[in-house]
Design a protein around this motif. Structure first.
Motif, PDB file in Angstrom:
ATOM      1  N   TYR A   1      49.661  42.570 -29.607  1.00 40.76           N
ATOM      2  CA  TYR A   1      49.964  42.189 -30.981  1.00 40.76           C
ATOM      3  C   TYR A   1      49.143  43.046 -31.944  1.00 40.76           C
TER       4      TYR A   1
ATOM      5  N   PHE B   1      45.381  43.105 -30.668  1.00 39.36           N
ATOM      6  CA  PHE B   1      45.018  42.094 -29.681  1.00 39.36           C
ATOM      7  C   PHE B   1      45.910  42.211 -28.462  1.00 39.36           C
TER       8      PHE B   1
ATOM      9  N   PHE C   1      44.195  35.135 -25.879  1.00 38.01           N
ATOM     10  CA  PHE C   1      44.057  36.349 -26.666  1.00 38.01           C
ATOM     11  C   PHE C   1      42.740  37.050 -26.371  1.00 38.01           C
ATOM     12  N   GLY C   2      42.821  38.367 -26.361  1.00 38.06           N
ATOM     13  CA  GLY C   2      41.622  39.175 -26.212  1.00 38.06           C
ATOM     14  C   GLY C   2      40.785  39.135 -27.473  1.00 38.06           C
TER      15      GLY C   2
ATOM     16  N   TYR D   1      46.544  27.822 -33.502  1.00 43.56           N
ATOM     17  CA  TYR D   1      45.343  28.620 -33.318  1.00 43.56           C
ATOM     18  C   TYR D   1      44.435  28.486 -34.525  1.00 43.56           C
TER      19      TYR D   1
ATOM     20  N   SER E   1      38.796  36.602 -32.856  1.00 43.98           N
ATOM     21  CA  SER E   1      40.075  36.467 -32.182  1.00 43.98           C
ATOM     22  C   SER E   1      40.726  35.128 -32.504  1.00 43.98           C
ATOM     23  N   LEU E   2      41.919  34.952 -31.969  1.00 40.41           N
ATOM     24  CA  LEU E   2      42.629  33.687 -32.135  1.00 40.41           C
ATOM     25  C   LEU E   2      42.224  32.753 -31.008  1.00 40.41           C
TER      26      LEU E   2
END
Lengths: 110, 115
Positions: free
Chosen positions: A35, A88, A100-101, B36, B43-44
């Motif tokens: 993303y 990401f 997610f990274g 989220y 980050s999420l």
């Protein structure tokens, strides 16, 4: 629990230079997604990789999925100012959710 | 393409009040929606997974009584931050997937500031 790390955390490049971000998972992944999130915006889906060793290209972007399906990379050739944002990866290991990274923030200097 | 509409985009509320955030899938049915939280330059972090017609599944460490999730229809999921405190200030964002599609479509996010 599952962790997905990305390096580098930040990258500043001159316009026209190449850029690569690496994604590493603590567990084997069924698939991985990438993303892009522009500053102040929301994540936008770029691509999904499923097969071991898979390579996909989108214009100047090249995505790879590692042979062991635990790592992935995104390479941008000849960056442009429009490439600015945070990239990401998101890994799926079969738990009905993506992790997610940590993200790589790219700045492109004109 | 698939669109997820999220409202409000920004909200400032007083400490102790509750805030409701809505996410609507505009041109597809979202049986599952993910919520989220994203802190600045981070980050999420997945908070919870909402499923139409059933209870949400919360991630470890997320207080279900504080973050109430309702997914009453195939196109609407809501997140209510109850008794908000300054530490709840963050960017909240939802996502859903078109059945049979790849990738998740994200809402535009809600920036919550609790004063």
């Amino acid at each position: 629990g599952q962790q997905v790390m990305q390096i580098p955390q930040y990258q500043h490049v001159q316009e026209g230079e190449d850029f690569t971000t690496y994604c590493n998972s603590s567990t084997t992944l069924s698939n991985i997604q990438w993303y892009k999130q522009r500053p102040g915006g929301h994540p936008v889906f770029l691509i999904q990789l499923v097969k071991s060793g898979e390579v996909k290209k989108q214009k100047r972007l090249t995505f790879q999925f590692g042979e062991a399906k635990k790592n992935s990379s995104l390479h941008i050739t000849a960056t442009q100012t429009t490439d600015v944002g945070t990239y990401f990866c998101a890994g799926y290991s079969g738990t009905y959710k993506y992790i997610f990274g940590t993200g790589t923030r790219l700045k492109v200097l004109a | 393409g698939a669109v997820v509409s999220q409202h409000p985009s920004r909200v400032i509320c007083k400490s102790g009040t509750s805030v409701k955030i809505e996410c609507r899938s505009l041109d597809f049915q979202a049986t599952t929606m993910f919520w989220y939280r994203q802190f600045p330059k981070q980050s999420l972090m997945l908070m919870a997974t909402s499923n139409e017609g059933s209870k949400a599944t919360y991630e470890q460490g997320v207080e279900k009584d504080k973050f109430l999730i309702n997914h009453a229809s195939l196109t609407l999921s809501t997140l209510t931050v109850t008794s908000a405190h300054p530490e709840d200030s963050s960017f909240y964002i939802c996502s859903a997937r078109v059945r049979g599609g790849y990738g998740y479509t994200f809402g535009s996010g809600t920036r919550l500031t609790v004063v």
